[in-house]
Design an enzyme around this catalytic site. Sequence first.
Site, PDB file in Angstrom:
ATOM      1  N   HIS A 222      39.692  44.371  34.796  1.00 51.03           N
ATOM      2  CA  HIS A 222      38.571  43.606  35.342  1.00 51.03           C
ATOM      3  C   HIS A 222      38.909  42.119  35.473  1.00 51.03           C
ATOM      4  CE1 HIS A 222      34.771  43.179  37.149  1.00 51.03           C
ATOM      5  NE2 HIS A 222      34.637  42.083  36.450  1.00 51.03           N
ATOM      6  N   TYR A 226      39.058  38.908  38.730  1.00 45.43           N
ATOM      7  CA  TYR A 226      38.684  37.483  38.690  1.00 45.43           C
ATOM      8  C   TYR A 226      39.900  36.587  38.877  1.00 45.43           C
ATOM      9  CZ  TYR A 226      34.047  38.974  37.669  1.00 45.43           C
ATOM     10  OH  TYR A 226      32.833  39.576  37.780  1.00 45.43           O
ATOM     11  N   HIS A 373      33.527  48.747  48.179  1.00 45.64           N
ATOM     12  CA  HIS A 373      33.200  47.550  47.377  1.00 45.64           C
ATOM     13  C   HIS A 373      34.403  46.612  47.305  1.00 45.64           C
ATOM     14  CE1 HIS A 373      32.221  45.033  43.921  1.00 45.64           C
ATOM     15  NE2 HIS A 373      33.222  45.568  43.217  1.00 45.64           N
ATOM     16  N   PHE A 374      35.577  47.160  46.989  1.00 47.19           N
ATOM     17  CA  PHE A 374      36.659  46.193  46.800  1.00 47.19           C
ATOM     18  C   PHE A 374      37.305  45.755  48.113  1.00 47.19           C
ATOM     19  CE2 PHE A 374      39.066  50.096  45.301  1.00 47.19           C
ATOM     20  CZ  PHE A 374      40.104  50.091  46.222  1.00 47.19           C
ATOM     21  N   HIS A 375      36.993  46.463  49.216  1.00 49.48           N
ATOM     22  CA  HIS A 375      37.444  45.901  50.492  1.00 49.48           C
ATOM     23  C   HIS A 375      36.535  44.754  50.934  1.00 49.48           C
ATOM     24  CE1 HIS A 375      40.342  49.180  50.591  1.00 49.48           C
ATOM     25  NE2 HIS A 375      41.001  48.423  51.451  1.00 49.48           N
ATOM     26  N   ARG A 438      37.140  58.982  46.532  1.00 50.44           N
ATOM     27  CA  ARG A 438      38.191  57.991  46.751  1.00 50.44           C
ATOM     28  C   ARG A 438      39.512  58.615  46.304  1.00 50.44           C
ATOM     29  NH1 ARG A 438      38.233  53.453  41.923  1.00 50.44           N
ATOM     30  NH2 ARG A 438      40.067  52.813  43.088  1.00 50.44           N
ATOM     31  N   ARG A 439      40.615  57.920  46.493  1.00 52.91           N
ATOM     32  CA  ARG A 439      41.954  58.380  46.095  1.00 52.91           C
ATOM     33  C   ARG A 439      42.188  59.824  46.535  1.00 52.91           C
ATOM     34  NH1 ARG A 439      40.255  56.699  40.630  1.00 52.91           N
ATOM     35  NH2 ARG A 439      41.126  54.644  40.158  1.00 52.91           N
TER      36      ARG A 439
HETATM   37 FE1  HAS Z   1      34.112  44.935  41.288  1.00 56.22          FE
HETATM   38  C1  HAS Z   1      35.235  48.171  40.808  1.00 56.22           C
HETATM   39  C2  HAS Z   1      31.479  45.515  39.194  1.00 56.22           C
HETATM   40  C3  HAS Z   1      33.093  41.633  41.612  1.00 56.22           C
HETATM   41  C4  HAS Z   1      37.110  44.175  42.789  1.00 56.22           C
HETATM   42  N1  HAS Z   1      35.821  45.979  41.729  1.00 56.22           N
HETATM   43  C5  HAS Z   1      36.081  47.298  41.453  1.00 56.22           C
HETATM   44  C6  HAS Z   1      37.407  47.626  41.897  1.00 56.22           C
HETATM   45  C7  HAS Z   1      37.952  46.482  42.416  1.00 56.22           C
HETATM   46  C8  HAS Z   1      36.940  45.454  42.318  1.00 56.22           C
HETATM   47  C9  HAS Z   1      39.347  46.326  42.964  1.00 56.22           C
HETATM   48  O1  HAS Z   1      30.671  47.646  37.131  1.00 56.22           O
HETATM   49  C10 HAS Z   1      38.053  49.017  41.829  1.00 56.22           C
HETATM   50  C11 HAS Z   1      38.992  49.175  40.673  1.00 56.22           C
HETATM   51  C12 HAS Z   1      39.564  50.573  40.700  1.00 56.22           C
HETATM   52  O2  HAS Z   1      40.561  50.795  41.375  1.00 56.22           O
HETATM   53  O3  HAS Z   1      38.961  51.460  40.070  1.00 56.22           O
HETATM   54  N2  HAS Z   1      32.541  43.812  40.579  1.00 56.22           N
HETATM   55  C13 HAS Z   1      31.583  44.240  39.748  1.00 56.22           C
HETATM   56  C14 HAS Z   1      30.643  43.159  39.475  1.00 56.22           C
HETATM   57  C15 HAS Z   1      31.095  42.058  40.181  1.00 56.22           C
HETATM   58  C16 HAS Z   1      32.302  42.482  40.847  1.00 56.22           C
HETATM   59  C17 HAS Z   1      29.421  43.213  38.610  1.00 56.22           C
HETATM   60  N3  HAS Z   1      34.921  43.254  42.064  1.00 56.22           N
HETATM   61  C18 HAS Z   1      34.345  41.996  42.095  1.00 56.22           C
HETATM   62  C19 HAS Z   1      35.250  41.065  42.700  1.00 56.22           C
HETATM   63  C20 HAS Z   1      36.393  41.775  43.024  1.00 56.22           C
HETATM   64  C21 HAS Z   1      36.161  43.148  42.622  1.00 56.22           C
HETATM   65  C22 HAS Z   1      34.964  39.594  42.885  1.00 56.22           C
HETATM   66  C23 HAS Z   1      37.663  41.336  43.651  1.00 56.22           C
HETATM   67  C24 HAS Z   1      37.934  40.124  44.001  1.00 56.22           C
HETATM   68  N4  HAS Z   1      33.463  46.548  40.242  1.00 56.22           N
HETATM   69  C25 HAS Z   1      32.390  46.552  39.416  1.00 56.22           C
HETATM   70  C26 HAS Z   1      32.314  47.874  38.738  1.00 56.22           C
HETATM   71  C27 HAS Z   1      33.386  48.624  39.193  1.00 56.22           C
HETATM   72  C28 HAS Z   1      34.088  47.765  40.138  1.00 56.22           C
HETATM   73  C29 HAS Z   1      31.329  48.341  37.768  1.00 56.22           C
HETATM   74  C30 HAS Z   1      33.757  50.048  38.768  1.00 56.22           C
HETATM   75  C31 HAS Z   1      33.204  51.059  39.695  1.00 56.22           C
HETATM   76  C32 HAS Z   1      33.666  52.440  39.303  1.00 56.22           C
HETATM   77  O4  HAS Z   1      32.834  53.219  38.848  1.00 56.22           O
HETATM   78  O5  HAS Z   1      34.856  52.762  39.462  1.00 56.22           O
HETATM   79  C33 HAS Z   1      30.461  40.680  40.155  1.00 56.22           C
HETATM   80  O6  HAS Z   1      31.403  39.725  39.734  1.00 56.22           O
HETATM   81  C34 HAS Z   1      29.871  40.280  41.463  1.00 56.22           C
HETATM   82  C35 HAS Z   1      29.103  38.967  41.361  1.00 56.22           C
HETATM   83  C36 HAS Z   1      28.938  38.331  42.708  1.00 56.22           C
HETATM   84  C37 HAS Z   1      27.809  37.896  43.247  1.00 56.22           C
HETATM   85  C38 HAS Z   1      27.825  37.311  44.649  1.00 56.22           C
HETATM   86  C39 HAS Z   1      27.618  35.794  44.667  1.00 56.22           C
HETATM   87  C40 HAS Z   1      27.746  35.316  46.082  1.00 56.22           C
HETATM   88  C41 HAS Z   1      28.443  34.214  46.479  1.00 56.22           C
HETATM   89  C42 HAS Z   1      28.534  33.899  47.964  1.00 56.22           C
HETATM   90  C43 HAS Z   1      27.542  32.863  48.385  1.00 56.22           C
HETATM   91  C44 HAS Z   1      27.530  32.732  49.884  1.00 56.22           C
HETATM   92  C45 HAS Z   1      27.412  31.558  50.561  1.00 56.22           C
HETATM   93  C46 HAS Z   1      27.371  31.588  52.058  1.00 56.22           C
HETATM   94  C47 HAS Z   1      27.261  30.249  49.910  1.00 56.22           C
HETATM   95  C48 HAS Z   1      26.518  37.992  42.555  1.00 56.22           C
HETATM   96  C49 HAS Z   1      29.119  33.302  45.527  1.00 56.22           C
HETATM   97  C50 HAS Z   1      25.923  31.709  52.452  1.00 56.22           C
HETATM   98  C51 HAS Z   1      25.704  31.584  53.903  1.00 56.22           C
HETATM   99  C52 HAS Z   1      24.613  32.053  54.556  1.00 56.22           C
HETATM  100  C53 HAS Z   1      24.488  31.836  55.981  1.00 56.22           C
HETATM  101  C54 HAS Z   1      23.610  32.899  53.852  1.00 56.22           C
END
Ligand code: HAS
Length: 548
Positions: A222, A226, A373-375, A438-439
Amino acid sequence: MNSLKSLSNKDAKLVMAHMYVAFIALFVGATCGLLQTLERSGKFTLPAGIGYYQILTVHGVVLGLVLTTFFILGFMLAAQSKTTGGFNKTERTISWIGFWMMLVGTLSAATMILLNEATVLFTFYAPLQAHVLFYIGLALVIVGTWFDGFVMFKRHARFKKENPGERTPLLSFMAVVTMLMWQIASIGVAITVVFQMIPWALGWVETIDVLLSRTLFWYFGHPLVYFWLLPAYMMWYAIMPKIIGGKIFSDSLARFTFILLLFFSIPVGFHHQLTEPGIDPFWKFLQVILTMIVVIPSMMTAFSMFATFESRGRELGAKGLFGWLKKMPWKDARFLAPFIGMLFFIPGGAGGIINASNQMNQVVHNTIWVTGHFHLTVATTVMLTFFGITYWLVPSITGRKYTKTMNKLAIAQTIFWTVGMTIMSTAMHWQGLLGGPRRSAYSEYAGNADTAAWGSYQIAQAVGGSILFIGMIIMIIIFINLAFFAPKGQEEFPIAVVSNQAEKTPKVFENWPLWIGITIALVLFAYTIPLIDIIQSAPPGAKGYKLW
Ligand code: HAS
């Protein structure tokens, strides 16, 4: 120092060495990605007996581990060199040693995958067993990164010593936090690779404790995501404001976000193991709570970005809630690519929160929803930000110009990537909700009726994958141009200054023993008892399997 380059020749060479490897990895990995989506559509079979899982392993390892690691280290070395005044000979030598270790390790692991001796996917889960040279290669890559981390700590400390009482540069501070998190987290994967997998692959021990090795992997896995995200945040906080002509909203908020990410990125690995037996539910529950807490610094980042855009927009005369949108430099790909990356992080992050919610995880786990999700997160949010960085970083350190033609091409690349990823990742999410695994290579599950609904989604993935492939080729053309052929000239290394309305940054942010102490305490709290439990109640170990 060459007057056209923004770094000294020697530092520029070091950074570019990392970039060459990163972009070769992009080419190899994304080509495999195209082949995968075509094969999974059921309309295409890989030639010459090449296995689906073999190219899936190349795709995952080369993009997820090689491209990201080399790009991130190159970018952070560049950012630190620029903001602290450059590396000395010892620091550069240590970094070069790390680079060569990583390169030899990468070649060793890649050779084994290409020889079909390590078709174990990027998570290399036991009891799938790869050739020992694959594991040795991975160990070398990890240890190599520690050398670069050490260089960044050393340079930051040297800056403090040379400039007593001065606030350390934000980008250098962020690089230190990122590498601290990485060093603490990668100890887990180093332990499983060196003490479990290598002896097992050599036949010194017959069996492996699968649950222990997966737990150590996810203790690292995890924070690994990050490790990909934090350098993108570095760009958003410290460089994006300069590109839009504005200022950093708050230096303290940016530093606090990074400290929170250091605390909460690591003790959350169980959210990848929610369906896994053998882990007490209480500890899964606790780590799910910690996962919800790690969302907070990302929400703070969203707030900070809105504040940055809106402040700049208002300076330029924008009115209303979203008037700032009209004032942004849409025709500049250095802005457009990372901005679209941010936009995609809204659904990407929401998907993460769904994954982390225990009950919903039962629905999506091991389905292609997770791949969707991760794409969105790593392959769009992070990669589009990295592409945006490339457009100014490479010319600014090779002493070349980012021409209008390249900018037009970069806008086209951003559009291809956005359209391709929207189609592919949406189809992955939907197919996942319908139970698509997947996989997994193309399969009709012996004609099971459920699979009939998957067909159109798999075709859509192939369409999206093909558009992405074109985007990748455009990116490679831009990189080669900026590195070797663009006209000589001076390109800015854009670093923003802090808004004069921001509060003074408190000194406590440099209290490293405090931050490291809290991080280790949280890790011990979340992992000590479950690990003892996992080791004490271990089932019989598993022998190695080669299922390919
Ligand atoms: Fe994830 C699985 C939970 C973030 C990557 N994640 C994965 C895997 C990858 C991955 C590669 O809880 C698969 C691993 C594998 O092969 O099995 N992930 C989360 C959570 C977050 C999260 C809670 N993941 C990421 C990020 C990744 C990433 C970042 C890569 C860079 N993920 C999971 C969980 C799994 C998981 C489970 C396991 C699933 C399973 O069962 O296998 C959080 O960090 C997300 C928080 C983010 C936010 C978004 C904030 C938005 C922002 C943008 C603002 C936009 C602006 C523009 C300013 C709350 C900062 C606005 C403009 C306008 C015009 C509106």
